[in-house]
Design a protein around this motif. Structure first.
Motif, PDB file in Angstrom:
ATOM      1  N   ALA A 195       0.825  -1.214   0.000  1.00  0.00           N
ATOM      2  CA  ALA A 195       0.000   0.000   0.000  1.00  0.00           C
ATOM      3  C   ALA A 195       0.860   1.266   0.000  1.00  0.00           C
ATOM      4  CB  ALA A 195      -0.938  -0.005   1.205  1.00  0.00           C
ATOM      5  N   HIS A 196       2.080   1.165   0.537  1.00  0.00           N
ATOM      6  CA  HIS A 196       2.949   2.344   0.665  1.00  0.00           C
ATOM      7  C   HIS A 196       4.281   2.126  -0.060  1.00  0.00           C
ATOM      8  CE1 HIS A 196       0.367   4.140   3.808  1.00  0.00           C
ATOM      9  NE2 HIS A 196       0.179   2.897   4.212  1.00  0.00           N
ATOM     10  N   TRP A 197       4.316   1.262  -1.058  1.00  0.00           N
ATOM     11  CA  TRP A 197       5.578   0.846  -1.656  1.00  0.00           C
ATOM     12  C   TRP A 197       6.448   2.011  -2.148  1.00  0.00           C
ATOM     13  CZ3 TRP A 197       8.076  -3.538  -1.177  1.00  0.00           C
ATOM     14  CH2 TRP A 197       9.207  -3.749  -1.969  1.00  0.00           C
ATOM     15  N   HIS A 298       5.742  -1.213 -12.110  1.00  0.00           N
ATOM     16  CA  HIS A 298       5.088  -2.522 -12.013  1.00  0.00           C
ATOM     17  C   HIS A 298       5.434  -3.259 -10.722  1.00  0.00           C
ATOM     18  CE1 HIS A 298       3.759  -1.872 -16.014  1.00  0.00           C
ATOM     19  NE2 HIS A 298       4.898  -2.158 -16.607  1.00  0.00           N
ATOM     20  N   ALA A 299       6.084  -2.586  -9.784  1.00  0.00           N
ATOM     21  CA  ALA A 299       6.599  -3.258  -8.596  1.00  0.00           C
ATOM     22  C   ALA A 299       5.519  -4.003  -7.826  1.00  0.00           C
ATOM     23  CB  ALA A 299       7.292  -2.243  -7.683  1.00  0.00           C
ATOM     24  N   VAL A 300       4.431  -3.334  -7.508  1.00  0.00           N
ATOM     25  CA  VAL A 300       3.394  -3.960  -6.678  1.00  0.00           C
ATOM     26  C   VAL A 300       2.772  -5.150  -7.388  1.00  0.00           C
ATOM     27  CG1 VAL A 300       1.134  -3.599  -5.609  1.00  0.00           C
ATOM     28  CG2 VAL A 300       2.931  -1.864  -5.364  1.00  0.00           C
ATOM     29  N   LEU A 341      12.718  -1.872 -10.441  1.00  0.00           N
ATOM     30  CA  LEU A 341      12.722  -2.707  -9.246  1.00  0.00           C
ATOM     31  C   LEU A 341      13.593  -3.915  -9.544  1.00  0.00           C
ATOM     32  CD1 LEU A 341      11.546  -3.634  -6.423  1.00  0.00           C
ATOM     33  CD2 LEU A 341       9.899  -4.960  -7.777  1.00  0.00           C
ATOM     34  N   ALA A 342      14.597  -4.145  -8.717  1.00  0.00           N
ATOM     35  CA  ALA A 342      15.459  -5.316  -8.849  1.00  0.00           C
ATOM     36  C   ALA A 342      14.965  -6.403  -7.913  1.00  0.00           C
ATOM     37  CB  ALA A 342      16.900  -4.952  -8.528  1.00  0.00           C
ATOM     38  N   ILE A 343      14.688  -7.575  -8.472  1.00  0.00           N
ATOM     39  CA  ILE A 343      14.174  -8.708  -7.705  1.00  0.00           C
ATOM     40  C   ILE A 343      15.276  -9.764  -7.672  1.00  0.00           C
ATOM     41  CG2 ILE A 343      12.343 -10.422  -7.497  1.00  0.00           C
ATOM     42  CD1 ILE A 343      10.663  -8.585  -9.374  1.00  0.00           C
ATOM     43  N   PRO A 367       4.855 -10.413 -18.046  1.00  0.00           N
ATOM     44  CA  PRO A 367       4.038  -9.217 -18.334  1.00  0.00           C
ATOM     45  C   PRO A 367       4.704  -7.907 -17.935  1.00  0.00           C
ATOM     46  CG  PRO A 367       2.721 -10.938 -17.276  1.00  0.00           C
ATOM     47  CD  PRO A 367       4.143 -11.359 -17.158  1.00  0.00           C
ATOM     48  N   PHE A 368       5.764  -7.997 -17.134  1.00  0.00           N
ATOM     49  CA  PHE A 368       6.409  -6.791 -16.608  1.00  0.00           C
ATOM     50  C   PHE A 368       7.772  -6.535 -17.264  1.00  0.00           C
ATOM     51  CE2 PHE A 368       4.128  -9.132 -13.194  1.00  0.00           C
ATOM     52  CZ  PHE A 368       2.974  -8.353 -13.204  1.00  0.00           C
TER      53      PHE A 368
END
Length: 420
Positions: A195-197, A298-300, A341-343, A367-368
């Motif tokens: 919610a607060h990313w 697209h992080a969330v 965003l690095a995963i 998709p991202f």
């Protein structure tokens, strides 16, 4: 010889340790077969492997040299390609200077980290390649060239995968010294985190969220705040997280002796921005790593998708880390032209099981528009890589121009680079 983690065994016994650019030039010019540079052996992919000659850069360190502007203020530092970020950091800190960022490990070599697109964290911080002003490169015929930020070939050379030559020296942009305060929170719920990313990831100079993608809570949130520029602190405790009162290692059950100082104790940038102390073995040791970078917007959605397959991921994980990386201009940087965003996945040493689950992860992230890290393990196809990296075809054409005989080619490059 094997890489640091032991998952790659190099395919040659012909390993040289030159002490100067001239020696590198002579080795390359005299070689009868393929040649590859070898940095600190921290790549988990076979990007640095060869059946020919490995040119280890460990003795190409030497004393860094500062360059100043017209006003006498230092603006850059020239370092040997085999220098580690720990060595460069100590030198610059002693001069009252700094680099903008570090990766989680200070043990890695400057040239190897840059050539593979390695990064640190921070919504305003680009990859390590974004600090490069110039590269000294030995070409396939042994000629030594300098490629600077104003040259047309620069964007194709910085993250060069070792394909355009052997980097023997790097010039890095510097800035005034600064201090960092680091602290850790536990128990932040995924509901609150997502919610607060954006606010959480931008709440410090460098922020990392550790997770296994299972359960209702994140594992840890590491916040590194720059004392001279960061604004008001984001209150994670108000979201239900608990600030740690003892130092914590990101891997469950591992002693915290090797991590950099936490508990809000201010310290120099070079002793806080990395996660691990240079005098200790980094991270876990017995591990394999993978990483994918996606557009930050697209992080969330991406995290939510990975949590949906958490039961497939978690049994193979030591831990996963989520970080922000600002856009840069290097063609093959995983954060090229987009904030990301690095995963990151730190896997247990289970290569067959990891290779079986990576296609599922890559399909989930498809998709991202994921971009895999060049120095880590992935199963993305050459066609997928070409979709992920829009300048990959241009890069391959550049490689053919500067190395037409394929002197720096290896099986890894033959697989990932387009041939048309």
């Amino acid at each position: 010889m094997k890489n640091w983690a032991g998952n790659v065994e190099y395919s040659t016994d012909d390993i040289r340790h030159p002490t100067s650019t001239a020696e590198v030039s002579a080795i390359v010019a005299a070689a009868s077969g393929p040649v590859k540079a070898l940095g600190s052996r921290h790549s988990f992919s076979t990007i640095a492997d060869t059946e020919g000659t490995l040119v280890a850069l460990d003795l190409l360190a030497g004393e860094p040299s500062l360059q100043s502007g017209d006003d006498g203020v230092p603006v850059s530092v020239r370092v040997g390609a085999g220098s580690t970020y720990a060595q460069v950091g100590r030198y610059l800190a002693g001069q009252g200077l700094a680099l903008p960022n570090l990766a989680s490990l200070p043990h890695i070599s400057v040239a190897g980290a840059i050539q593979t697109g390695t990064h640190g964290s921070g919504v305003r911080n680009g990859s390590l390649a974004s600090s490069v002003l110039a590269l000294e490169i030995v070409r396939a015929d042994g000629q030594v060239v300098t490629v600077s930020e104003h040259d047309a070939d620069f964007a194709a050379s910085v993250v060069g995968l070792g394909a355009v030559g052997i980097v023997t020296a790097v010039t890095l942009r510097v800035q005034p010294h600064f201090q960092i305060s680091q602290y850790v929170h536990e128990g932040l719920s995924w509901a609150a985190a997502l919610a607060h990313w954006p606010a959480i990831m931008s709440s410090g100079y460098s922020v990392s969220v550790f997770t296994t993608f299972q359960g209702e809570n994140t594992h840890q949130v590491w916040s590194k705040r720059r004392l001279d520029v960061d604004g008001p602190e984001f209150d994670l405790a108000a979201l239900g997280a608990t600030e740690a009162t003892v130092a914590l290692h990101p891997l469950p059950g591992v002693a915290a002796d090797s991590v950099t100082e936490q508990l809000r104790e201010p310290g120099p940038w070079n002793e806080r921005l990395a996660h691990f102390r240079s005098e200790f073995q980094p991270s876990h040791g017995e591990e394999i790593q993978s990483e994918y970078l996606i557009p930050a917007e697209h992080a969330v959605a991406a995290i939510t998708a990975l949590r949906a397959i958490g039961d497939r991921i978690a049994p193979l994980l030591h831990i996963s880390e989520l970080r922000s990386v600002a856009a840069d201009t290097a063609w093959l940087s995983p954060s090229y032209a987009r904030d990301s965003l690095a995963i990151h996945f730190t896997w247990k040493p289970l290569p067959a099981e990891i290779l079986a689950v990576l296609p599922l992860i890559e399909h989930t992230l498809e998709p991202f528009a994921p971009r895999p890290h060049w120095g880590k393990v992935s199963t993305m196809s050459p066609a997928g890589l070409r979709r992920a990296y829009p300048r990959l075809g241009d890069f391959a054409a550049h490689v053919r121009r500067v190395d037409p005989a394929g002197r720096f080619e290896n099986a890894y490059l033959k697989r990932v680079l387009p041939h048309d």
